[in-house]
Design an enzyme around this catalytic site. Structure first.
Site, mmCIF file in Angstrom:
data_model
loop_
_atom_site.group_PDB
_atom_site.id
_atom_site.type_symbol
_atom_site.label_atom_id
_atom_site.label_comp_id
_atom_site.label_asym_id
_atom_site.label_seq_id
_atom_site.Cartn_x
_atom_site.Cartn_y
_atom_site.Cartn_z
ATOM 1 C CG HIS A 113 54.790 78.908 40.309
ATOM 2 N ND1 HIS A 113 54.349 79.710 41.331
ATOM 3 C CD2 HIS A 113 54.613 79.606 39.161
ATOM 4 C CE1 HIS A 113 53.906 80.838 40.817
ATOM 5 N NE2 HIS A 113 54.061 80.812 39.512
ATOM 6 C CG ASP A 134 56.345 80.251 31.306
ATOM 7 O OD1 ASP A 134 55.625 80.986 30.615
ATOM 8 O OD2 ASP A 134 56.916 80.628 32.337
HETATM 9 N N1 ACO Z 1 64.425 72.230 37.572
HETATM 10 C C1 ACO Z 1 65.239 71.619 38.476
HETATM 11 N N2 ACO Z 1 65.225 71.922 39.814
HETATM 12 C C2 ACO Z 1 64.395 72.873 40.211
HETATM 13 C C3 ACO Z 1 63.538 73.536 39.334
HETATM 14 C C4 ACO Z 1 63.567 73.187 37.962
HETATM 15 N N3 ACO Z 1 62.779 73.792 37.078
HETATM 16 N N4 ACO Z 1 62.810 74.468 40.015
HETATM 17 C C5 ACO Z 1 63.192 74.375 41.283
HETATM 18 N N5 ACO Z 1 64.154 73.412 41.424
HETATM 19 C C6 ACO Z 1 64.773 72.968 42.666
HETATM 20 C C7 ACO Z 1 65.698 74.027 43.259
HETATM 21 O O1 ACO Z 1 67.002 73.914 42.744
HETATM 22 C C8 ACO Z 1 65.591 73.714 44.725
HETATM 23 O O2 ACO Z 1 66.374 72.567 44.979
HETATM 24 P P1 ACO Z 1 67.065 72.357 46.443
HETATM 25 O O3 ACO Z 1 65.954 72.384 47.448
HETATM 26 O O4 ACO Z 1 67.749 71.028 46.333
HETATM 27 O O5 ACO Z 1 68.030 73.493 46.604
HETATM 28 C C9 ACO Z 1 64.138 73.312 44.893
HETATM 29 O O6 ACO Z 1 63.735 72.793 43.616
HETATM 30 C C10 ACO Z 1 63.214 74.407 45.337
HETATM 31 O O7 ACO Z 1 63.158 75.409 44.339
HETATM 32 P P2 ACO Z 1 63.388 76.947 44.619
HETATM 33 O O8 ACO Z 1 64.639 77.343 43.923
HETATM 34 O O9 ACO Z 1 63.270 77.286 46.057
HETATM 35 O O10 ACO Z 1 62.181 77.606 43.850
HETATM 36 P P3 ACO Z 1 61.983 79.158 43.699
HETATM 37 O O11 ACO Z 1 60.669 79.431 44.295
HETATM 38 O O12 ACO Z 1 63.133 79.953 44.179
HETATM 39 O O13 ACO Z 1 61.971 79.318 42.110
HETATM 40 C C11 ACO Z 1 61.259 79.097 39.898
HETATM 41 C C12 ACO Z 1 60.817 79.138 41.357
HETATM 42 C C13 ACO Z 1 62.126 80.329 39.567
HETATM 43 C C14 ACO Z 1 60.007 79.144 39.038
HETATM 44 C C15 ACO Z 1 62.040 77.791 39.649
HETATM 45 O O14 ACO Z 1 61.201 76.682 39.893
HETATM 46 C C16 ACO Z 1 62.624 77.717 38.268
HETATM 47 O O15 ACO Z 1 63.711 78.245 38.026
HETATM 48 N N6 ACO Z 1 61.884 77.071 37.293
HETATM 49 C C17 ACO Z 1 62.327 77.028 35.909
HETATM 50 C C18 ACO Z 1 62.069 78.369 35.236
HETATM 51 C C19 ACO Z 1 60.575 78.580 34.975
HETATM 52 O O16 ACO Z 1 59.891 77.709 34.468
HETATM 53 N N7 ACO Z 1 60.115 79.806 35.289
HETATM 54 C C20 ACO Z 1 58.713 80.194 35.053
HETATM 55 C C21 ACO Z 1 57.998 80.348 36.360
HETATM 56 S S1 ACO Z 1 56.300 80.709 36.094
HETATM 57 C C22 ACO Z 1 56.307 82.292 35.652
HETATM 58 O O17 ACO Z 1 57.092 83.120 36.031
HETATM 59 C C23 ACO Z 1 55.343 82.665 34.693
#
Ligand code: ACO
Length: 430
Positions: free
Chosen positions: A307, A364
């Site tokens: 998140h 989710d």
């Molecule tokens: N699985 C694997 N790796 C992940 C995940 C994940 N679900 N989420 C984040 N990461 C990694 C990123 O690749 C990044 O890695 P790095 O530092 O090596 O480059 C690190 O964790 C930091 O994550 P960010 O990308 O900076 O997180 P951001 O804030 O941009 O994105 C998001 C948040 C979109 C929710 C992301 O965690 C994601 O895509 N999760 C899966 C989709 C999801 O469940 N979305 C629902 C969110 S809640 C909502 O909207 C109701």
């Protein structure tokens, strides 16, 4: 730098920028004078460090896993989940008294039906149309049927518009489902409260009435409440952005539906179930999926994990995890996907990749298990999220539009394209 001012030195010139402090002590540098004073803008793609507004609706502390609506901790709503009450709280700022609650409930009941002409629009969509596309289009269409609510000049007009939207979204959602299955539309029943009426329109037939356990109603009320607001998330920021041009409430909320549709936002609840089903179907094991999610080149993410704001447990996920277990027990349902979800969570929470990046289950991860147990088809999950999030969108639209200092939202950019270039007529181009 004093406690309430930051100093910034650029090209030898020092400017002072005020520091704002929120109710819970969170601090932000006010850069509204930055460009005037220095000629520079602030660069923050994806707004990870930008407070786009001040707001009195929802408070989140992502490090501590705190979420409060109008100051009330989320957990307080779990004992007697009542989505209508929370809707009023978010939109109007305090819990409704008895008279307000009865007036609003009556408004929701009286406005549940759709204009017959509006129903004809469903026939124009293919049965296989994505439900979020229909929902967004139909919320926009509502504006054609309520032209008197396009300009909301009085509190009474706003309450009417909010009530109509909150009421009709569940009818639109239910009819989207009925249309996709070729089933007749079921009229709302004025005797039923909000959530029961939605399930009635979804699952009753002209020859039989849908009945459900009180636990199902409680669980669905709670799911909607947990989705009701989450401050400046992607869809809410979209609603604010669109509303800032003075677009009407219907148009602004239709835009919110489109933003929510994406798989990184509300669409994640569908992707979680697809992920669990693919593991259940034997395509890969939970451990193999986790390994793929850690490998950036795979393009796979652990859906329902991570998140932008929570760097600790998402309190909504904690509640939903236990509600999903209780509901399945009560209904006597054994869902293998719940077992797989628990297993994935367990593996991820013992894996350095997820621990170092502070990735925990989000809202989710478990909501889909509950919706499945209630009988909601997977492709309707994000629509359920939209029903839940609508009070939040309306609250933010209203808060913004009530601010006499409101200006159209218009970010800047850092241009990285061609320098000044010459126009070449087509006959001279190589
Ligand atoms: N699985 C694997 N790796 C992940 C995940 C994940 N679900 N989420 C984040 N990461 C990694 C990123 O690749 C990044 O890695 P790095 O530092 O090596 O480059 C690190 O964790 C930091 O994550 P960010 O990308 O900076 O997180 P951001 O804030 O941009 O994105 C998001 C948040 C979109 C929710 C992301 O965690 C994601 O895509 N999760 C899966 C989709 C999801 O469940 N979305 C629902 C969110 S809640 C909502 O909207 C109701």
């Amino acid at each position: 730098m004093s406690d309430n001012k930051a100093e910034l030195t650029i090209d030898g010139k020092t400017v002072e920028l005020p520091i704002l402090t929120g109710t819970e002590g969170e601090r932000a540098i006010d850069i509204t004078s930055l460009r005037n004073e220095t000629g520079l803008t602030a660069y923050d793609p994806a707004f990870g460090n930008t407070a786009s507004c001040s707001s009195a609706i929802t408070y989140i502390d992502g490090d501590k896993g705190i979420l409060r609506y109008r100051g009330i901790p989320l957990e307080a709503f779990a004992a007697y989940p009542n989505f209508v009450e929370v809707t009023w709280l978010l939109i109007f700022g305090q819990l409704p008294n008895r008279a307000e609650y009865e007036r609003f409930s009556r408004q929701l009941t009286e406005n549940a039906n759709l204009d017959e002409d509006m129903k004809h629009h469903f026939a124009g969509f293919p049965r296989s149309a994505p439900p979020m596309a229909i929902l967004s289009a139909m919320i926009s269409t509502l504006s054609c049927f309520h032209p008197q609510l396009l300009e909301l000049d009085t509190p009474d007009q706003f309450e009417q518009a909010a009530g109509r939207l909150i009421s009709k979204i569940r009818t639109l959602a239910a009819y989207t489902y009925r249309h996709s299955r070729g089933l007749p539309y079921i009229y709302p029943d004025p005797k039923l409260p909000y959530v029961s009426n939605f399930l009635h329109m979804m699952f009753s037939e002209p020859y039989s009435t849908y009945m459900c356990e009180p636990e199902v109603l409680n669980a669905l009320n709670l799911v909607l409440i947990l989705h009701a607001d989450h401050e400046q998330n992607c869809s809410t920021s979209t609603v604010r952005m669109v509303g800032s041009s003075r677009a009407n409430l219907f148009a602004s909320c239709a835009a919110g539906v489109s933003a929510l549709w994406g798989r990184l936002h509300g669409g994640a609840n569908v992707k979680v179930i697809e992920m669990l089903e693919s593991i259940h179907g034997g395509k890969q094991t939970a451990r193999e999926y986790i390994e793929a999610a850690k490998d950036k080149s795979s393009g796979i993410k652990l859906m329902g994990f991570g998140h932008r704001v929570y760097k600790n447990f998402d309190p909504r996920a904690t509640i939903l995890r236990s509600v999903s277990e209780q509901l399945l027990n009560k209904l006597g349902v054994t869902d293998p996907l719940l077992e797989i979800a628990r297993n994935l969570e367990d593996i991820a929470l013992h894996d350095d990749y997820f621990l170092e990046r502070k990735l925990y289950p989000n809202v989710d991860f478990y909501s889909g298990i509950i919706l499945r147990a209630i009988g909601i088809p997977t492709n309707m999950f994000t629509v359920l999220f939209a029903i839940g999030r609508l009070p939040g969108w309306i609250s933010h639209w209203h808060e913004q539009n009530s601010d006499p200092k409101m200006r159209i939202a218009r970010p800047r950019q850092v241009y990285t394209g061609n320098p000044l270039s010459e126009y070449v007529p087509v006959e001279d181009r190589i």
